[in-house]
Write an enzyme that holds these catalytic residues in place. Structure first.
Site, short mmCIF file in Angstrom:
data_model
loop_
_atom_site.label_atom_id
_atom_site.label_comp_id
_atom_site.label_asym_id
_atom_site.label_seq_id
_atom_site.Cartn_x
_atom_site.Cartn_y
_atom_site.Cartn_z
N ALA A 253 -74.44 -46.13 10.63
CA ALA A 253 -74.53 -46.83 11.92
C ALA A 253 -73.18 -47.33 12.44
O ALA A 253 -73.15 -48.10 13.41
CB ALA A 253 -75.53 -47.98 11.86
N ALA A 254 -72.07 -46.88 11.84
CA ALA A 254 -70.77 -47.29 12.38
C ALA A 254 -70.61 -46.78 13.81
O ALA A 254 -70.10 -47.49 14.69
CB ALA A 254 -69.64 -46.75 11.50
N GLY A 255 -71.07 -45.56 14.05
CA GLY A 255 -71.00 -45.00 15.42
C GLY A 255 -71.88 -45.79 16.38
O GLY A 255 -71.54 -45.96 17.55
N ASP A 256 -73.00 -46.28 15.89
CA ASP A 256 -73.90 -47.08 16.74
C ASP A 256 -73.24 -48.43 17.06
O ASP A 256 -73.31 -48.91 18.19
CB ASP A 256 -75.25 -47.31 16.04
CG ASP A 256 -75.94 -45.99 15.73
OD1 ASP A 256 -75.76 -45.04 16.50
OD2 ASP A 256 -76.63 -45.92 14.70
O1 RIB Z 1 -76.73 -43.74 13.07
C1 RIB Z 1 -77.38 -44.17 11.92
C2 RIB Z 1 -78.85 -43.94 12.04
O2 RIB Z 1 -79.12 -42.57 12.08
C3 RIB Z 1 -79.67 -44.47 10.89
O3 RIB Z 1 -80.05 -45.81 11.05
C4 RIB Z 1 -80.84 -43.50 10.83
O4 RIB Z 1 -82.06 -44.06 11.14
C5 RIB Z 1 -80.47 -42.36 11.76
O5 RIB Z 1 -81.15 -42.44 12.95
#
Ligand code: RIB
Length: 329
Positions: A253-256
């Site tokens: 989730a670093a990109g998120d």
């Molecule tokens: O970007 C990370 C996410 O990718 C995770 O939380 C997983 O659920 C996938 O969707």
């Protein structure tokens, strides 16, 4: 008061195994731990925005199961408005099977479940919310028909759209032309440009960013992980922002986190290079923690981190980074 952000995307339960290294094909390894976390690229970005103190609502779907109830509750608990997160009867919630290696890199398998049942009608039902939105964030873990319909809504309402083209796939030019910010990582850049994975590096980022811009988005930010991020815009401006040097334990989730930071910074009026730096700080903090949503930092933590890095002067990785050739050749 700033207008709210809307996130349209996936909501998953992450089943996370920690292991010394990612297994190779056909290999069985013994892991060191197992945990579950709230995840999904859409939900992670929504929670990231909420932690940074910006009003945010989520449009998505969970299954009619215990995971779905927990996931929806988790979003609300994090401060995300979840009235447009609906349950799909008879379908399980999205799940991600994640292996995290000891220094942070990961491998993810996503089983979309209810995420695959999100439909353009779900957006149609929320049209009044779009009328007051300041920015919209999305990714590619929900059907492409939803994303293309979303891009029609945002472009006709002049709402900036940040598209995280993850997971990697080719995309129609008709969609890319309606994107304000396209934020691929290395794999996604290669997929969008139709080149073999691994073709990208900080020196060639400018060339690939130019190729992406030709497809129509107004801005491109190529996320180069621990090396940094490269921003380029249709009018020719470019900036390379080196990554902050941190001790990474989990890159999930670093990109998120980056996209949440980018959206909040832009909403607060930061310049694109300033917004990319802020986003890099949010991502850097996220990799120092385990799990997807639990790793999203609060606004105060980001401010403290940036202040401490400014006091120290240039981050060390800055000095070690090879000079960027803007022509990328
Ligand atoms: O970007 C990370 C996410 O990718 C995770 O939380 C997983 O659920 C996938 O969707």
């Amino acid at each position: 008061m700033l207008k709210p952000i809307i996130v349209v995307g996936s909501i998953n339960l992450d089943l996370v195994a920690r292991v010394e290294r990612i297994p190779t094909l056909g290999e069985t390894l013994t892991g060191t731990s197992f945990q579950t976390f709230f995840g999904g690229k859409g939900a992670n970005q929504a929670v990231g925005v909420a932690r940074l103190g910006h009003a945010v609502s989520m449009i998505g779907r969970v299954g009619d199961d215990e995971f779905g109830r927990r996931l929806r509750q988790g979003l609300k608990g994090a401060g995300v408005r979840a009235t447009a997160v609906k349950r799909t009867p008879g379908v399980s919630s999205g799940v991600a099977l994640i292996s995290v290696a000891s220094r942070g890199p990961n491998a993810i398998i996503v089983i979309p479940g209810a995420n695959a049942t999100l439909a353009p009608q779900d957006l149609e039902n929320e049209l009044p919310s779009f009328a007051s939105a300041g920015m919209v964030l999305t990714q590619l873990e929900v059907p492409l028909s939803v994303i293309t319909f979303l891009a029609d809504i945002t472009s006709s309402n002049h709402i900036p759209l940040i598209l995280d083209p993850a997971p990697a796939r080719r995309l129609p030019a008709s969609l890319l032309r309606k994107v304000t910010w396209l934020t691929p990582n290395e794999t996604e850049t290669c997929a969008l440009c139709g080149v073999a994975p691994g073709a990208l590096n900080p020196q060639s980022a400018a060339r690939y960013a130019a190729r992406l811009l030709e497809k129509g988005p107004q801005n491109v930010v190529i996320k180069l992980g621990a090396r940094g991020a490269f921003w380029a815009t249709a009018d020719g401006a470019t900036t390379f922002v080196p990554a902050f040097r941190v001790r990474a334990v989990d890159s999930t989730a670093a990109g998120d986190a980056f996209n949440a930071g980018l959206a909040v910074a832009l909403m607060n009026g930061k310049s694109p290079p300033g917004a990319v730096r802020f986003a890099s700080a949010v991502a850097a903090l996220s990799v120092t923690r385990i799990g997807a949503q639990p790793s999203m930092p609060a606004a105060k933590e980001v401010a403290k981190f940036l202040a401490s890095r400014s006091r120290r002067g240039r981050d060390r990785i800055n000095e070690q980074h090879p000079p960027l050739n803007p022509a990328g050749v």
